[in-house]
Design an enzyme around this catalytic site. Structure first.
Site, mmCIF file in Angstrom:
data_model
loop_
_atom_site.group_PDB
_atom_site.id
_atom_site.type_symbol
_atom_site.label_atom_id
_atom_site.label_comp_id
_atom_site.label_asym_id
_atom_site.label_seq_id
_atom_site.Cartn_x
_atom_site.Cartn_y
_atom_site.Cartn_z
ATOM 1 N N GLU A 137 -5.185 -8.570 0.586
ATOM 2 C CA GLU A 137 -5.854 -8.231 1.857
ATOM 3 C C GLU A 137 -7.334 -8.026 1.597
ATOM 4 O O GLU A 137 -7.710 -7.390 0.598
ATOM 5 C CB GLU A 137 -5.320 -6.928 2.472
ATOM 6 C CG GLU A 137 -3.964 -7.030 3.089
ATOM 7 C CD GLU A 137 -3.534 -5.736 3.781
ATOM 8 O OE1 GLU A 137 -4.392 -4.952 4.220
ATOM 9 O OE2 GLU A 137 -2.300 -5.528 3.853
ATOM 10 N N GLU A 172 0.807 -1.223 0.000
ATOM 11 C CA GLU A 172 0.000 0.000 0.000
ATOM 12 C C GLU A 172 0.837 1.268 0.000
ATOM 13 O O GLU A 172 0.752 2.084 0.933
ATOM 14 C CB GLU A 172 -0.962 0.004 1.196
ATOM 15 C CG GLU A 172 -1.940 -1.167 1.183
ATOM 16 C CD GLU A 172 -2.958 -1.118 2.321
ATOM 17 O OE1 GLU A 172 -2.870 -0.208 3.164
ATOM 18 O OE2 GLU A 172 -3.836 -1.988 2.346
HETATM 19 O O1 IFM Z 1 -3.935 -3.290 9.151
HETATM 20 C C1 IFM Z 1 -3.940 -2.737 7.879
HETATM 21 C C2 IFM Z 1 -2.772 -3.260 7.058
HETATM 22 O O2 IFM Z 1 -1.553 -3.030 7.678
HETATM 23 C C3 IFM Z 1 -2.738 -2.571 5.718
HETATM 24 N N1 IFM Z 1 -4.029 -2.647 5.073
HETATM 25 C C4 IFM Z 1 -5.189 -2.321 5.822
HETATM 26 C C5 IFM Z 1 -5.216 -3.055 7.144
HETATM 27 C C6 IFM Z 1 -6.479 -2.683 7.950
HETATM 28 O O3 IFM Z 1 -6.494 -1.315 8.202
#
Ligand code: IFM
Length: 452
Positions: free
Chosen positions: A355, A167
Protein backbone atom coordinates in the site's frame (compact mmCIF):
# COMPACT_ATOMS: atom_id res chain seq x y z
CA UNK A 1 20.19 9.58 -8.69
CA UNK A 2 17.92 6.59 -9.42
CA UNK A 3 14.30 7.35 -10.22
CA UNK A 4 11.10 5.52 -11.15
CA UNK A 5 12.28 5.05 -14.73
CA UNK A 6 15.14 2.86 -13.43
CA UNK A 7 13.01 0.20 -11.74
CA UNK A 8 14.16 -3.38 -12.38
CA UNK A 9 12.80 -5.25 -15.37
CA UNK A 10 10.96 -7.78 -13.19
CA UNK A 11 9.26 -5.09 -11.08
CA UNK A 12 5.49 -5.69 -10.76
CA UNK A 13 2.71 -3.09 -10.69
CA UNK A 14 -0.51 -3.37 -8.78
CA UNK A 15 -3.36 -1.71 -6.94
CA UNK A 16 -5.05 -2.65 -3.66
CA UNK A 17 -8.49 -2.63 -2.09
CA UNK A 18 -10.13 -4.40 0.87
CA UNK A 19 -13.44 -6.23 1.14
CA UNK A 20 -15.39 -4.08 3.59
CA UNK A 21 -14.14 -0.90 1.94
CA UNK A 22 -15.41 -1.76 -1.56
CA UNK A 23 -17.73 -4.75 -1.74
CA UNK A 24 -21.03 -3.66 -0.18
CA UNK A 25 -23.65 -6.45 -0.38
CA UNK A 26 -23.29 -7.06 3.34
CA UNK A 27 -26.48 -9.12 3.60
CA UNK A 28 -26.17 -11.10 0.40
CA UNK A 29 -25.51 -14.72 -0.41
CA UNK A 30 -25.29 -15.80 3.20
CA UNK A 31 -22.61 -13.38 4.41
CA UNK A 32 -22.62 -13.15 8.20
CA UNK A 33 -22.21 -9.91 10.13
CA UNK A 34 -18.69 -8.61 10.70
CA UNK A 35 -17.42 -6.39 13.48
CA UNK A 36 -17.60 -3.47 11.05
CA UNK A 37 -21.33 -3.96 10.47
CA UNK A 38 -21.84 -3.71 14.20
CA UNK A 39 -19.37 -0.87 14.77
CA UNK A 40 -20.74 1.35 11.99
CA UNK A 41 -24.19 1.12 13.59
CA UNK A 42 -22.83 2.69 16.79
CA UNK A 43 -23.88 6.36 16.97
CA UNK A 44 -20.88 8.63 16.41
CA UNK A 45 -18.46 5.82 15.48
CA UNK A 46 -18.09 6.82 11.82
CA UNK A 47 -18.12 10.26 10.23
CA UNK A 48 -21.62 11.14 8.95
CA UNK A 49 -22.86 7.74 10.21
CA UNK A 50 -21.74 6.12 6.95
CA UNK A 51 -21.33 2.35 6.56
CA UNK A 52 -19.90 -0.16 4.10
CA UNK A 53 -23.37 -1.52 3.34
CA UNK A 54 -23.06 -0.51 -0.31
CA UNK A 55 -19.56 1.04 -0.50
CA UNK A 56 -18.43 0.74 -4.17
CA UNK A 57 -20.84 -2.13 -4.85
CA UNK A 58 -17.79 -4.04 -6.07
CA UNK A 59 -19.60 -7.28 -5.23
CA UNK A 60 -21.93 -6.61 -8.16
CA UNK A 61 -19.62 -4.51 -10.30
CA UNK A 62 -16.39 -6.45 -10.16
CA UNK A 63 -16.51 -7.16 -13.90
CA UNK A 64 -16.44 -3.43 -14.61
CA UNK A 65 -13.69 -2.97 -12.02
CA UNK A 66 -11.55 -5.75 -13.50
CA UNK A 67 -11.91 -4.04 -16.89
CA UNK A 68 -10.59 -0.83 -15.31
CA UNK A 69 -7.63 -2.80 -13.95
CA UNK A 70 -6.99 -4.39 -17.33
CA UNK A 71 -6.96 -1.00 -19.06
CA UNK A 72 -4.60 0.27 -16.38
CA UNK A 73 -2.19 -2.52 -17.28
CA UNK A 74 -1.85 -3.97 -13.78
CA UNK A 75 0.27 -7.05 -13.15
CA UNK A 76 -1.47 -7.76 -9.85
CA UNK A 77 -4.59 -6.91 -7.88
CA UNK A 78 -4.51 -7.05 -4.10
CA UNK A 79 -7.99 -7.53 -2.63
CA UNK A 80 -9.15 -9.03 0.62
CA UNK A 81 -11.46 -11.93 1.27
CA UNK A 82 -14.30 -11.26 3.68
CA UNK A 83 -14.09 -14.01 6.27
CA UNK A 84 -17.85 -13.63 7.12
CA UNK A 85 -18.71 -14.45 3.49
CA UNK A 86 -16.78 -17.73 3.77
CA UNK A 87 -17.76 -18.70 7.33
CA UNK A 88 -20.70 -16.52 8.39
CA UNK A 89 -20.07 -17.25 12.08
CA UNK A 90 -16.31 -17.61 11.81
CA UNK A 91 -16.37 -21.38 12.28
CA UNK A 92 -17.75 -24.49 10.66
CA UNK A 93 -18.46 -25.35 7.08
CA UNK A 94 -17.96 -23.02 4.15
CA UNK A 95 -20.63 -20.90 2.53
CA UNK A 96 -20.54 -21.91 -1.15
CA UNK A 97 -21.98 -18.61 -2.41
CA UNK A 98 -19.29 -16.62 -0.60
CA UNK A 99 -16.54 -18.75 -2.03
CA UNK A 100 -18.18 -18.49 -5.43
CA UNK A 101 -17.74 -14.72 -5.50
CA UNK A 102 -13.96 -14.92 -5.03
CA UNK A 103 -13.81 -17.83 -7.45
CA UNK A 104 -15.33 -15.66 -10.18
CA UNK A 105 -13.16 -12.68 -9.27
CA UNK A 106 -9.98 -14.78 -9.50
CA UNK A 107 -11.06 -16.22 -12.85
CA UNK A 108 -11.91 -12.77 -14.22
CA UNK A 109 -8.52 -11.44 -13.15
CA UNK A 110 -6.61 -14.33 -14.65
CA UNK A 111 -8.56 -14.04 -17.88
CA UNK A 112 -7.04 -10.58 -18.41
CA UNK A 113 -3.56 -11.51 -17.22
CA UNK A 114 -3.74 -10.01 -13.71
CA UNK A 115 -2.35 -12.03 -10.79
CA UNK A 116 -4.71 -12.18 -7.81
CA UNK A 117 -3.04 -11.35 -4.48
CA UNK A 118 -5.64 -11.98 -1.76
CA UNK A 119 -5.37 -10.79 1.82
CA UNK A 120 -7.06 -13.20 4.20
CA UNK A 121 -7.82 -10.72 6.96
CA UNK A 122 -8.30 -6.99 6.43
CA UNK A 123 -10.13 -6.21 9.69
CA UNK A 124 -13.63 -7.59 9.03
CA UNK A 125 -13.75 -10.29 11.69
CA UNK A 126 -17.00 -12.30 11.88
CA UNK A 127 -19.01 -10.74 14.70
CA UNK A 128 -19.61 -14.17 16.25
CA UNK A 129 -15.87 -14.47 16.89
CA UNK A 130 -15.78 -11.03 18.46
CA UNK A 131 -18.44 -12.22 20.87
CA UNK A 132 -15.99 -14.91 21.93
CA UNK A 133 -13.26 -12.31 22.55
CA UNK A 134 -12.12 -11.51 19.01
CA UNK A 135 -8.33 -11.44 18.68
CA UNK A 136 -8.05 -11.20 22.47
CA UNK A 137 -8.96 -14.88 22.44
CA UNK A 138 -6.31 -17.41 21.46
CA UNK A 139 -8.98 -19.53 19.81
CA UNK A 140 -9.43 -16.93 17.05
CA UNK A 141 -5.94 -17.84 15.75
CA UNK A 142 -7.06 -21.45 15.28
CA UNK A 143 -10.30 -20.38 13.62
CA UNK A 144 -8.23 -18.22 11.25
CA UNK A 145 -6.17 -21.24 10.20
CA UNK A 146 -9.36 -23.23 9.58
CA UNK A 147 -10.75 -20.44 7.40
CA UNK A 148 -7.43 -20.23 5.53
CA UNK A 149 -7.64 -23.93 4.78
CA UNK A 150 -11.12 -23.55 3.27
CA UNK A 151 -10.09 -20.67 1.04
CA UNK A 152 -6.74 -22.14 0.02
CA UNK A 153 -8.40 -25.42 -0.93
CA UNK A 154 -10.85 -23.59 -3.18
CA UNK A 155 -8.63 -20.95 -4.80
CA UNK A 156 -5.17 -22.46 -4.37
CA UNK A 157 -5.10 -23.99 -7.85
CA UNK A 158 -5.00 -20.42 -9.22
CA UNK A 159 -3.57 -18.34 -6.37
CA UNK A 160 0.09 -19.01 -5.59
CA UNK A 161 0.74 -16.23 -3.02
CA UNK A 162 -1.29 -14.97 -0.07
CA UNK A 163 -1.17 -12.10 2.39
CA UNK A 164 -2.29 -13.39 5.76
CA UNK A 165 -2.98 -10.19 7.73
CA UNK A 166 -3.26 -6.54 6.85
CA UNK A 167 -1.65 -4.08 9.28
CA UNK A 168 -2.01 -6.09 12.48
CA UNK A 169 -0.51 -3.10 14.34
CA UNK A 170 -3.25 -0.74 13.19
CA UNK A 171 -5.95 -3.32 13.88
CA UNK A 172 -4.68 -3.78 17.43
CA UNK A 173 -4.19 -0.08 18.20
CA UNK A 174 -7.20 1.43 16.48
CA UNK A 175 -9.56 -1.49 17.08
CA UNK A 176 -8.66 -2.73 20.54
CA UNK A 177 -6.52 -0.06 22.27
CA UNK A 178 -8.11 3.24 21.22
CA UNK A 179 -11.57 2.25 20.00
CA UNK A 180 -11.36 4.29 16.78
CA UNK A 181 -12.05 1.24 14.61
CA UNK A 182 -14.09 -1.91 15.08
CA UNK A 183 -14.51 -3.62 17.46
CA UNK A 184 -14.24 -0.29 19.29
CA UNK A 185 -12.50 -1.46 22.45
CA UNK A 186 -10.42 0.91 24.54
CA UNK A 187 -8.03 -1.39 26.34
CA UNK A 188 -4.80 0.57 25.82
CA UNK A 189 -1.87 -1.74 26.69
CA UNK A 190 -4.23 -4.55 27.67
CA UNK A 191 -4.79 -4.88 23.92
CA UNK A 192 -1.33 -6.48 23.49
CA UNK A 193 -2.63 -10.08 23.37
CA UNK A 194 -4.22 -9.03 20.07
CA UNK A 195 -0.69 -8.70 18.67
CA UNK A 196 0.29 -12.16 19.79
CA UNK A 197 -2.89 -13.89 18.71
CA UNK A 198 -2.75 -12.27 15.26
CA UNK A 199 0.85 -13.45 14.90
CA UNK A 200 -0.14 -16.92 16.05
CA UNK A 201 -2.99 -16.90 13.54
CA UNK A 202 -0.55 -15.81 10.84
CA UNK A 203 1.83 -18.66 11.75
CA UNK A 204 -0.91 -21.30 11.77
CA UNK A 205 -2.26 -20.02 8.45
CA UNK A 206 1.28 -19.98 7.02
CA UNK A 207 1.59 -23.66 7.89
CA UNK A 208 -1.59 -24.39 5.96
CA UNK A 209 -0.39 -22.38 2.96
CA UNK A 210 3.15 -23.76 2.94
CA UNK A 211 1.82 -27.32 3.12
CA UNK A 212 0.06 -26.53 -0.16
CA UNK A 213 3.17 -24.99 -1.72
CA UNK A 214 2.01 -21.37 -1.55
CA UNK A 215 4.01 -18.23 -0.78
CA UNK A 216 3.18 -16.35 2.43
CA UNK A 217 3.35 -12.61 2.96
CA UNK A 218 2.21 -10.33 5.80
CA UNK A 219 1.41 -6.65 5.17
CA UNK A 220 2.64 -4.37 7.92
CA UNK A 221 2.06 -0.66 8.28
CA UNK A 222 5.53 0.73 8.93
CA UNK A 223 6.77 4.25 9.55
CA UNK A 224 10.24 5.72 10.02
CA UNK A 225 10.33 7.28 13.47
CA UNK A 226 11.93 10.68 13.85
CA UNK A 227 12.89 11.90 17.34
CA UNK A 228 11.63 15.47 17.86
CA UNK A 229 15.18 16.47 18.91
CA UNK A 230 18.46 14.85 19.86
CA UNK A 231 17.66 15.29 23.57
CA UNK A 232 17.97 11.96 25.40
CA UNK A 233 14.30 11.98 26.47
CA UNK A 234 13.07 12.47 22.88
CA UNK A 235 15.45 9.80 21.58
CA UNK A 236 14.26 7.31 24.21
CA UNK A 237 10.62 8.10 23.42
CA UNK A 238 11.27 7.59 19.69
CA UNK A 239 12.94 4.24 20.37
CA UNK A 240 9.95 3.16 22.49
CA UNK A 241 7.50 4.14 19.75
CA UNK A 242 9.59 2.38 17.11
CA UNK A 243 9.34 -0.85 19.11
CA UNK A 244 5.57 -0.66 19.06
CA UNK A 245 4.99 0.48 15.49
CA UNK A 246 7.82 -1.15 13.57
CA UNK A 247 9.16 -4.07 15.58
CA UNK A 248 6.30 -5.70 17.45
CA UNK A 249 5.24 -7.71 14.40
CA UNK A 250 8.48 -7.99 12.44
CA UNK A 251 10.92 -8.98 15.23
CA UNK A 252 9.05 -12.17 16.20
CA UNK A 253 8.66 -13.14 12.55
CA UNK A 254 12.20 -12.41 11.46
CA UNK A 255 14.20 -12.74 14.70
CA UNK A 256 12.06 -15.15 16.73
CA UNK A 257 11.55 -12.84 19.72
CA UNK A 258 9.46 -9.90 20.84
CA UNK A 259 11.31 -6.59 21.08
CA UNK A 260 12.01 -5.15 24.53
CA UNK A 261 8.70 -3.70 25.76
CA UNK A 262 10.03 -2.68 29.18
CA UNK A 263 9.42 1.02 28.38
CA UNK A 264 5.73 0.06 28.53
CA UNK A 265 6.14 -1.99 31.71
CA UNK A 266 5.26 -5.11 29.69
CA UNK A 267 6.93 -8.47 30.31
CA UNK A 268 8.63 -10.40 27.46
CA UNK A 269 5.73 -12.89 27.44
CA UNK A 270 3.31 -10.02 26.78
CA UNK A 271 1.58 -10.32 30.11
CA UNK A 272 1.42 -14.11 29.98
CA UNK A 273 -0.27 -14.73 26.64
CA UNK A 274 2.85 -16.14 24.95
CA UNK A 275 2.91 -19.91 25.54
CA UNK A 276 5.91 -22.21 25.20
CA UNK A 277 6.51 -23.00 21.54
CA UNK A 278 4.57 -20.00 20.18
CA UNK A 279 7.59 -17.93 19.22
CA UNK A 280 9.24 -20.89 17.55
CA UNK A 281 6.08 -21.45 15.54
CA UNK A 282 5.90 -17.78 14.57
CA UNK A 283 9.56 -17.63 13.54
CA UNK A 284 9.20 -20.89 11.62
CA UNK A 285 6.35 -19.44 9.56
CA UNK A 286 9.06 -18.49 7.06
CA UNK A 287 7.88 -15.31 5.38
CA UNK A 288 8.35 -15.51 1.62
CA UNK A 289 7.81 -11.79 1.33
CA UNK A 290 7.23 -8.75 3.51
CA UNK A 291 4.42 -6.42 2.50
CA UNK A 292 5.11 -2.82 3.44
CA UNK A 293 2.30 -0.29 3.71
CA UNK A 294 3.89 3.16 3.86
CA UNK A 295 2.14 6.49 4.16
CA UNK A 296 4.30 8.84 6.24
CA UNK A 297 6.99 9.07 8.93
CA UNK A 298 6.12 9.70 12.59
CA UNK A 299 7.79 12.36 14.76
CA UNK A 300 8.00 11.46 18.43
CA UNK A 301 8.81 13.47 21.56
CA UNK A 302 9.19 12.67 25.25
CA UNK A 303 5.91 11.92 27.06
CA UNK A 304 3.95 14.81 28.50
CA UNK A 305 1.82 12.64 30.80
CA UNK A 306 4.10 10.93 33.35
CA UNK A 307 1.59 8.16 34.05
CA UNK A 308 0.76 7.51 30.40
CA UNK A 309 2.49 6.06 27.35
CA UNK A 310 6.27 6.59 27.09
CA UNK A 311 5.99 8.96 24.07
CA UNK A 312 3.94 11.74 22.51
CA UNK A 313 3.41 12.34 18.85
CA UNK A 314 4.81 15.65 17.57
CA UNK A 315 3.87 17.46 14.41
CA UNK A 316 5.98 17.20 11.26
CA UNK A 317 6.18 20.71 9.84
CA UNK A 318 7.35 22.25 6.59
CA UNK A 319 6.06 19.55 4.25
CA UNK A 320 2.91 19.28 2.10
CA UNK A 321 -0.09 17.44 3.56
CA UNK A 322 -2.69 15.12 2.08
CA UNK A 323 -6.42 15.87 2.37
CA UNK A 324 -6.34 13.65 5.46
CA UNK A 325 -3.67 15.96 6.92
CA UNK A 326 -0.94 13.33 6.69
CA UNK A 327 2.57 14.72 6.01
CA UNK A 328 3.95 13.96 2.56
CA UNK A 329 7.55 12.73 2.88
CA UNK A 330 8.48 10.55 -0.11
CA UNK A 331 12.05 10.02 1.04
CA UNK A 332 10.60 8.44 4.20
CA UNK A 333 9.93 5.38 2.05
CA UNK A 334 13.59 5.10 1.06
CA UNK A 335 14.59 5.67 4.70
CA UNK A 336 12.17 2.98 5.88
CA UNK A 337 13.30 0.39 3.35
CA UNK A 338 17.01 0.96 3.91
CA UNK A 339 16.35 0.88 7.67
CA UNK A 340 14.58 -2.49 7.37
CA UNK A 341 17.49 -3.92 5.41
CA UNK A 342 19.98 -2.58 7.97
CA UNK A 343 17.94 -3.88 10.92
CA UNK A 344 17.15 -7.37 9.65
CA UNK A 345 19.96 -8.06 7.17
CA UNK A 346 19.75 -11.53 5.66
CA UNK A 347 16.61 -12.33 7.67
CA UNK A 348 14.65 -9.81 5.60
CA UNK A 349 12.68 -11.46 2.78
CA UNK A 350 11.98 -9.65 -0.52
CA UNK A 351 9.68 -6.67 -0.05
CA UNK A 352 6.56 -5.66 -1.92
CA UNK A 353 4.99 -2.29 -1.28
CA UNK A 354 1.45 -3.49 -0.61
CA UNK A 355 0.00 0.00 0.00
CA UNK A 356 1.06 3.56 -0.71
CA UNK A 357 -1.09 6.45 -1.82
CA UNK A 358 -2.87 9.54 -0.56
CA UNK A 359 -6.27 11.08 -0.11
CA UNK A 360 -7.00 14.10 -2.28
CA UNK A 361 -10.11 16.28 -2.18
CA UNK A 362 -10.64 15.63 -5.87
CA UNK A 363 -13.92 16.20 -7.65
CA UNK A 364 -15.16 16.29 -11.23
CA UNK A 365 -14.17 19.40 -13.19
CA UNK A 366 -16.83 21.06 -15.40
CA UNK A 367 -15.57 19.04 -18.38
CA UNK A 368 -16.09 15.78 -16.44
CA UNK A 369 -12.39 15.00 -15.92
CA UNK A 370 -11.01 14.48 -12.42
CA UNK A 371 -7.78 16.37 -11.94
CA UNK A 372 -5.71 15.05 -9.00
CA UNK A 373 -2.22 16.41 -9.49
CA UNK A 374 -1.35 16.08 -5.76
CA UNK A 375 -1.81 12.30 -6.10
CA UNK A 376 0.40 12.18 -9.20
CA UNK A 377 3.07 14.15 -7.33
CA UNK A 378 2.72 11.83 -4.33
CA UNK A 379 3.04 8.65 -6.40
CA UNK A 380 5.92 9.99 -8.50
CA UNK A 381 7.85 11.09 -5.43
CA UNK A 382 7.36 7.78 -3.64
CA UNK A 383 8.26 5.71 -6.68
CA UNK A 384 11.45 7.74 -7.09
CA UNK A 385 12.24 7.07 -3.41
CA UNK A 386 11.54 3.38 -3.97
CA UNK A 387 13.90 3.29 -6.94
CA UNK A 388 16.55 4.99 -4.78
CA UNK A 389 16.14 2.28 -2.09
CA UNK A 390 16.54 -0.43 -4.74
CA UNK A 391 19.65 1.34 -6.01
CA UNK A 392 20.93 1.20 -2.41
CA UNK A 393 20.52 -2.57 -2.49
CA UNK A 394 17.07 -3.19 -0.97
CA UNK A 395 15.21 -6.05 -2.66
CA UNK A 396 11.79 -4.60 -3.58
CA UNK A 397 9.80 -6.60 -6.11
CA UNK A 398 6.63 -4.62 -6.68
CA UNK A 399 4.35 -1.72 -5.83
CA UNK A 400 0.61 -1.79 -5.14
CA UNK A 401 -0.95 1.62 -4.83
CA UNK A 402 -3.73 2.32 -2.37
CA UNK A 403 -6.22 2.39 -3.86
CA UNK A 404 -7.81 1.34 -7.13
CA UNK A 405 -11.13 2.98 -6.20
CA UNK A 406 -12.32 5.69 -3.86
CA UNK A 407 -13.81 3.69 -1.01
CA UNK A 408 -15.05 3.48 2.58
CA UNK A 409 -12.22 4.92 4.64
CA UNK A 410 -13.15 3.33 7.99
CA UNK A 411 -13.94 5.89 10.71
CA UNK A 412 -13.74 8.66 8.10
CA UNK A 413 -16.62 7.20 6.10
CA UNK A 414 -16.44 8.36 2.48
CA UNK A 415 -14.77 11.69 3.25
CA UNK A 416 -11.26 10.65 2.14
CA UNK A 417 -10.74 9.72 -1.50
CA UNK A 418 -7.71 7.50 -2.13
CA UNK A 419 -8.63 6.07 -5.55
CA UNK A 420 -7.10 6.25 -9.01
CA UNK A 421 -10.73 5.92 -10.04
CA UNK A 422 -13.35 8.35 -8.76
CA UNK A 423 -16.54 6.76 -7.48
CA UNK A 424 -19.76 8.73 -7.31
CA UNK A 425 -21.27 7.00 -4.29
CA UNK A 426 -24.81 8.11 -5.22
CA UNK A 427 -24.75 6.57 -8.71
CA UNK A 428 -21.73 4.22 -8.52
CA UNK A 429 -20.37 5.87 -11.66
CA UNK A 430 -16.64 5.17 -12.01
CA UNK A 431 -14.48 7.87 -13.61
CA UNK A 432 -10.73 7.35 -14.00
CA UNK A 433 -8.82 10.31 -12.59
CA UNK A 434 -5.76 12.01 -14.09
CA UNK A 435 -3.61 9.80 -11.82
CA UNK A 436 -5.11 6.70 -13.45
CA UNK A 437 -3.82 7.84 -16.86
CA UNK A 438 -0.48 8.77 -15.33
CA UNK A 439 -0.08 5.35 -13.65
CA UNK A 440 -1.22 3.56 -16.83
CA UNK A 441 1.39 5.41 -18.90
CA UNK A 442 4.11 4.72 -16.33
CA UNK A 443 3.30 1.00 -16.33
CA UNK A 444 3.20 0.95 -20.14
CA UNK A 445 6.57 2.67 -20.39
CA UNK A 446 8.10 0.22 -17.91
CA UNK A 447 6.57 -2.71 -19.77
CA UNK A 448 7.93 -1.43 -23.11
CA UNK A 449 11.33 -1.24 -21.49
CA UNK A 450 11.00 -4.72 -20.01
CA UNK A 451 9.84 -6.39 -23.21
CA UNK A 452 11.89 -4.26 -25.59
O1 IFM B 1 -7.75 2.52 3.86
C1 IFM B 1 -6.66 2.10 4.62
C2 IFM B 1 -6.41 0.61 4.44
O2 IFM B 1 -7.53 -0.14 4.76
C3 IFM B 1 -5.29 0.17 5.35
N1 IFM B 1 -4.13 1.01 5.17
C4 IFM B 1 -4.30 2.42 5.17
C5 IFM B 1 -5.41 2.84 4.22
C6 IFM B 1 -5.59 4.38 4.24
O3 IFM B 1 -5.91 4.80 5.52
Amino acid sequence: MANRRDLPVAFRWGASTAAYQVEGAVDEDGRGPSIWDVFTARPGAVRDSRTGEIACDHYHRHTEDVALMRDLGLDGYRFSIAWPRIQPTGAGSANPAGLGFYDRLVDDLLAVGISPLPTLFHWDLPQALEEGGGWLARDTAYRFAEYTEIVADRLGDRVPAWITLNEPFVHMVYGYALGIHAPGRTLMLDALPVAHHQLLGHALAAEVLHERGHAVVIANNLSPVWPASDAAADMAAAAAYDVLHNRLFTDPLLLGRYPDLSAYGVSPDLGGCVRPGDLELIAASGLDGLGVNYYNPTRIAAPTDPGGLPFTEAEITGVPRTAFGWPVVPDGLRELLVGLRDRYGDALPPITITENGCSVADRPAPDGTIPDQPRIDYLAGHLDALAAAIAEGVDVRGYFTWSLLDNFEWAEGFSQRFGLVHVDFATQLRTPKASYAWYRDLIAAHRAHRTG
